[in-house]
Design a protein around this motif. Structure first.
Motif, short mmCIF file in Angstrom:
data_model
loop_
_atom_site.label_atom_id
_atom_site.label_comp_id
_atom_site.label_asym_id
_atom_site.label_seq_id
_atom_site.Cartn_x
_atom_site.Cartn_y
_atom_site.Cartn_z
N SER A 115 2.24 10.08 2.81
CA SER A 115 3.52 9.71 3.42
C SER A 115 4.14 10.91 4.11
O SER A 115 3.92 12.06 3.71
CB SER A 115 4.49 9.21 2.34
N THR A 173 -0.01 -0.43 3.43
CA THR A 173 0.08 0.69 4.36
C THR A 173 0.90 1.81 3.73
O THR A 173 1.41 1.67 2.63
CB THR A 173 0.73 0.24 5.69
N LEU A 177 5.15 5.53 7.76
CA LEU A 177 4.39 5.52 9.01
C LEU A 177 4.83 4.34 9.86
O LEU A 177 5.13 3.26 9.33
CB LEU A 177 2.89 5.45 8.73
N THR A 178 4.86 4.52 11.16
CA THR A 178 5.36 3.49 12.05
C THR A 178 4.22 2.90 12.86
O THR A 178 3.11 3.44 12.91
CB THR A 178 6.41 4.06 13.00
N GLY A 179 4.51 1.79 13.50
CA GLY A 179 3.50 1.11 14.30
C GLY A 179 3.04 -0.17 13.62
O GLY A 179 3.36 -0.45 12.47
N THR A 180 2.25 -0.94 14.34
CA THR A 180 1.72 -2.19 13.80
C THR A 180 0.78 -1.91 12.65
O THR A 180 -0.11 -1.05 12.76
CB THR A 180 0.97 -2.96 14.90
N PRO A 181 0.95 -2.58 11.49
CA PRO A 181 0.02 -2.38 10.38
C PRO A 181 -1.43 -2.59 10.80
O PRO A 181 -1.76 -3.58 11.44
CB PRO A 181 0.47 -3.43 9.36
N THR A 185 -1.73 4.46 14.11
CA THR A 185 -0.56 5.19 13.60
C THR A 185 -0.07 4.65 12.26
O THR A 185 0.74 5.28 11.59
CB THR A 185 0.59 5.13 14.62
N ASN A 186 -0.54 3.48 11.87
CA ASN A 186 -0.11 2.87 10.61
C ASN A 186 -1.30 2.16 9.96
O ASN A 186 -1.34 0.94 9.88
CB ASN A 186 1.03 1.88 10.86
#
Length: 278
Positions: A115, A173, A177-181, A185-186
């Protein structure tokens, strides 16, 4: 709720819980034997010392409820705990047969190494069981523990869990962290296939919408429709006067839409309006 698992892993439950294992067998003959079915019921915080006074006072009547379950099966009155003796960690330990240091679920809430420094903590009820690879991060090729339902389902068994941590069918996830699972980026660090059983009631804090309460007054209720009356009648509920109903919330989770309602009714035939049952 009744967590339903075929579990021979009883010693891992912490002492602050009472455990019932129920085994139902058909008649045994030299020719054939029915496949045993086991229901494991864990009551968080209800150790025998807490329950004993209710039995002694007659609040828990013999042959009913938990005492019925006890009479039909086996009760563990003392168990060796894991460290830490917390709800999420203890239940994942039961499901995997391992301690927290091995299965990587070390608390009800903890920080994952992958994280961001200021990222939100992970929930032990939805954390990756058996660890993950911090390189990536990504799902571990060699998890250090796995829930019993993986092997059971691979062997053709049906498994049901009710509010049991890890049986939620979600892709895990990394918090923060950001973005689409599933994106670069995630990334997913534990796939839903490792957390999927045949039938489940998910543990609420592991997935949206999170657990919450409702403050209701009489103004929130209105007369229930005929469909609700029919359902109460079919369930054998005795009621008098007008049944009242309110909608709590509607949401979609895991592709399934839920419409949650609350019903109140008067169960006493005393010529008074007493809404005593929800």
């Amino acid at each position: 709720m009744i967590p339903t698992l075929l579990l021979p892993l009883l010693p891992l439950l912490r002492p602050q819980r009472t455990l019932f294992a129920l085994t139902a067998l058909a008649s045994l003959t030299p020719v054939a034997m029915a496949v045993p079915k086991v229901v494991l019921l864990s009551l968080d915080g209800a150790n025998p010392a807490i329950l004993a006074p209710y039995v002694a006072n007659g609040d828990l009547a013999p042959g009913t409820g938990m005492l019925l379950l006890e009479s039909k099966g086996v009760k563990a009155t003392r168990n060796n705990t894991i460290n830490p003796s917390l709800t999420a960690a203890a239940h994942v330990a039961i499901a995997t047969g391992s301690n927290a240091a091995t299965n990587d679920v070390v608390s009800n809430s903890y920080q994952l190494l992958a994280s961001p420094f200021n990222g939100a903590p992970a929930s032990g009820f939805g954390g990756p069981i058996g660890g993950y690879s911090i390189d990536g991060p990504m799902e571990s090729v060699f998890p250090t523990a796995e829930p019993l339902w993986i092997g059971l389902r691979a062997g053709g068994k049906k498994v049901a869990t009710a509010t049991w941590p890890g049986g939620d069918g979600v892709n895990v996830t990394i918090p923060g962290l950001t973005g689409t699972p599933g994106s670069a980026t995630n990334p997913i660090v534990q796939s839903a296939s490792k957390r999927t059983v045949d039938y489940t009631v998910p543990f609420g804090s592991s997935m949206a919408p999170f657990q919450k309460g409702f403050n209701l007054t009489a103004a929130a209720f209105s007369p229930a429709p005929a469909a609700t009356i029919d359902q109460l009648t079919a369930a054998g509920k005795a009621f008098f006067g007008t049944v009242m109903q309110t909608s709590l919330e509607s949401f979609t989770s895991g592709g399934v839409t839920y419409d949650i309602k609350a019903v109140v009714y008067d169960s006493s035939n005393d010529s008074q309006v007493n809404y005593d049952t929800v």
